[in-house]
Scaffold this motif. Structure first.
Motif, PDB file in Angstrom:
ATOM      1  N   ARG A  64       0.830  -1.206   0.000  1.00  0.00           N
ATOM      2  CA  ARG A  64       0.000   0.000   0.000  1.00  0.00           C
ATOM      3  C   ARG A  64       0.865   1.257   0.000  1.00  0.00           C
ATOM      4  NH1 ARG A  64      -1.590   3.784   3.186  1.00  0.00           N
ATOM      5  NH2 ARG A  64      -0.335   2.974   4.914  1.00  0.00           N
ATOM      6  N   GLN A  65       1.900   1.262   0.846  1.00  0.00           N
ATOM      7  CA  GLN A  65       2.787   2.424   0.896  1.00  0.00           C
ATOM      8  C   GLN A  65       3.501   2.628  -0.433  1.00  0.00           C
ATOM      9  OE1 GLN A  65       5.383   1.735   4.230  1.00  0.00           O
ATOM     10  NE2 GLN A  65       3.772   2.029   5.759  1.00  0.00           N
ATOM     11  N   GLU A  84       1.038   4.075  -2.862  1.00  0.00           N
ATOM     12  CA  GLU A  84       0.827   5.499  -2.608  1.00  0.00           C
ATOM     13  C   GLU A  84       2.028   6.323  -3.063  1.00  0.00           C
ATOM     14  OE1 GLU A  84       0.009   5.842   1.521  1.00  0.00           O
ATOM     15  OE2 GLU A  84      -2.088   5.172   1.359  1.00  0.00           O
TER      16      GLU A  84
END
Length: 398
Positions: free
Chosen positions: A178-179, A182
């Motif tokens: 997810r990081q 992003e």
């Protein structure tokens, strides 16, 4: 409808599982006592006579109560529940404390970091060995049975530990992805914003270098014709110059519109050495007296050649606007290391057609263009006039 019910129950359970799980384990302990489960760890019991299975609740229910705070105090709860399990192991022999111990062990393993997990794994290994030795040395079971008891406990608690670590690592991996997603989205957005800004700067340069120059030439020629006595020949020449500048501006605008609408074509014809004479002639038609000196500037490369031509054109346009009738000397000289461009004007008066509000834009764009090529750009007043000077290093070839 069925999916909505499942989703609603799942969401409710996730919000309330901190007390729903301990309550469920407490109810399970009650059911096990009601069915009469006791003495399942018979070899370890130190009691002389069997006791009621309901005595197992004296240990199971406090363990369930401790499980209410297992996420806030995972290690403390694990230690306390382990003590309750050991007491249950050597007394009543119920199953409730075992279920709670597996639950809090899972939570502690899930929340622990890499170092904490290593400690838990070591403790589990040692506990399995201690349990095996206790069964062999302090009970009346055979070595084989004691070994089987150790294997069973090791398998139960080891599987619980492995499951918790696997789920925790899966969550960590999902968070890492997810990081990264992003970060990639942020980089893509930044690249998009930079690309838009570059396009805007390119359009601004083209509008200033091509369209604005032609439009200003039209205004200056018209103003020059209006400021003198009517003359058929001169007036027709002025009208022809206005028409030519208008057609050039129209062509540049059409090419820019084509790029904006369809993304094809080029913004404007790339200026080359062949355009230098026409640029000088256009300045002379605007009322300047131009002397051009070009010396040893072969093989500059496309980018540097364009920069030189644009410097000359912008400087001459400025002279037409702000020093009409001036004597202008244009010098382009090269060496093995660099090319030097100087445009110097003397005399002249500002044209009444010159507009205000964009002072310095053209010079600033030239400064950025020259700086991008590793050169130095300067412009400012000199004795009797104005000077534009640039030094651009030659392209380094391997």
């Amino acid at each position: 409808m069925h999916e909505q019910v499942e989703g609603g129950f799942g969401a409710w359970y996730r919000r309330h599982r901190w007390w729903a799980d301990p309550l469920g384990m407490a109810l399970l302990s009650v059911v096990m006592a009601w069915f009469g489960f006791r003495g399942i760890w018979g070899p370890f019991s130190i009691l002389q006579e069997p006791v009621s299975p309901w005595w197992s609740l004296a240990l199971a229910l406090p363990a369930c109560a401790l499980a209410l705070v297992k996420r806030r105090l995972p290690v403390t709860v694990l230690v306390l529940v382990t003590l309750l399990f050991v007491v249950d192991l050597v007394t009543v022999g119920g199953i409730g404390t075992l279920v709670v111990l597996l639950d809090v062990l899972w939570t502690a393993s899930f929340l622990a970091g890499p170092q904490g997990r290593r400690v838990l794994l070591i403790v589990l290994g040692l506990s399995t060995v201690v349990l095996f030795l206790a069964a062999w040395l302090f009970t009346d079971v055979s070595l084989a049975v004691a070994f089987l008891i150790g294997v069973q406990f090791g398998a139960i608690f080891g599987t619980d530990y492995w499951w918790a670590v696997a789920v925790s690592q899966a969550h960590e991996l999902a968070e890492l992805h997810r990081q990264r997603a992003e970060a990639a989205a942020a980089v893509a957005e930044r690249d998009r914003a930079e690309a838009v800004q570059r396009e805007r700067e390119t359009m601004a340069r083209e509008l200033h270098d091509v369209v604005a120059g032609h439009v200003m030439a039209m205004a200056i020629r018209a103003e020059a014709a209006l400021s003198t006595a009517p003359d058929r020949t001169a007036d027709r020449e002025a009208l022809q110059a206005v028409r030519d500048a208008g057609l050039d501006a129209h062509g540049a605008l059409r090419s820019m519109i084509s790029v904006l609408r369809r993304g094809d074509g080029t913004l404007a014809p790339t200026p080359r050495w062949a355009d230098l004479g026409a640029i000088v002639q256009e300045a002379e038609r605007g009322g300047l007296v131009v002397r051009l000196v070009v010396d040893d500037v072969d093989d500059l490369g496309a980018a540097r050649e364009q920069a030189v031509i644009r410097i000359v054109r912008e400087a001459l346009n400025n002279c037409v606007r702000h020093a009409s009738g001036a004597d202008v000397e244009v010098g382009i000289r090269g060496s093995s290391a660099e090319v030097r461009v100087e445009v110097r004007s003397r005399g002249g008066v500002a044209s009444r057609a010159a507009v205000h509000g964009d002072e310095g834009w053209g010079l600033q764009m030239l400064r950025e263009r020259v700086g991008a090529l590793g050169g130095v750009f300067a412009a400012g007043p000199v004795a009797g006039g104005w000077s534009v000077h640039a030094r651009i290093p030659r392209e380094v070839t391997a």
